[in-house]
Design an enzyme around this catalytic site. Sequence first.
Site, PDB file in Angstrom:
ATOM      1  N   HIS A 299       0.826  -1.214   0.000  1.00  0.00           N
ATOM      2  CA  HIS A 299       0.000   0.000   0.000  1.00  0.00           C
ATOM      3  C   HIS A 299       0.857   1.258   0.000  1.00  0.00           C
ATOM      4  CE1 HIS A 299      -3.325   2.728   0.819  1.00  0.00           C
ATOM      5  NE2 HIS A 299      -2.616   3.236   1.809  1.00  0.00           N
TER       6      HIS A 299
ATOM      7  N   TYR B 298       0.716   5.229  25.974  1.00  0.00           N
ATOM      8  CA  TYR B 298       0.316   3.889  25.535  1.00  0.00           C
ATOM      9  C   TYR B 298       1.542   3.076  25.124  1.00  0.00           C
ATOM     10  CZ  TYR B 298      -4.146   6.310  25.391  1.00  0.00           C
ATOM     11  OH  TYR B 298      -5.238   7.063  25.728  1.00  0.00           O
TER      12      TYR B 298
END
Length: 251
Positions: free
Chosen positions: A24, A95
């Site tokens: 991609h 995170y």
Amino acid sequence: MPAVDMIGYHNLLPNPLVMVNNGHTVAINIPKLTEVEKANGDFIPYVRGAKLPGEFEVESVHFHWGDKNNRGAEHVINDIRYTMEMHIVHRNTKYASLADALEFADGAAVLGFFFNLDEDDSLGLTAICRHLHLIPEANDAMNLTITFALSSLIANVDVDKFYTYKGSLTTPPCSEAITWVLYPDPIPISPKQIARFRQLQDTQDGALVDNFRQLQSIGNRRVFMRNGNNKHAFVEALKKELDYKKWDWYN
């Protein structure tokens, strides 16, 4: 609105940088630091400031480009769609991983930069373009034998001027977890350089081109603009308690 602080953007990225044709896009993944490197005071570049809800560490760099010179970028600025757009992806440091971060609205930040076709090469892309022929097919990957600083990719860009808004990833799963920061000053890219990107193959054994998302409706999002070159006017706006400019864009 303050500028974006780019901490460590002038430092060389850690080795080995992995460049991959994932079918991609072309992505350059930044390796994690070892405990020894952390103990020595090394750190991954990160950003903060503007409307970013925290500090965001660099994860990767990737590109979007078109089959023709008048398309390729994923954003349209003043009705202009540039030849290529580069995304520097960052994870909120609260995170543990990017996958975890994408579950939350404050999870990630992407800095977007535009490339406009020009007779001159982009010096920052020289090393990347030189290795593209080594990842011609989808799922090809390689360890780069060189490293570079992120600042070299965006030399001469006015980083005091940008647009910012809350949005989503432009690739599946299109998580609504991204704070976008877009710098409108385009970087030159030569015909020879963009041709190297267009020679890559996607997962369908076709040319890897036009890998940008269809333009989306702005919906109820607000797009904020910071004009670093217009400080006097900006101060006057602040005096009038107008600390943002609202831009309505539609496709």
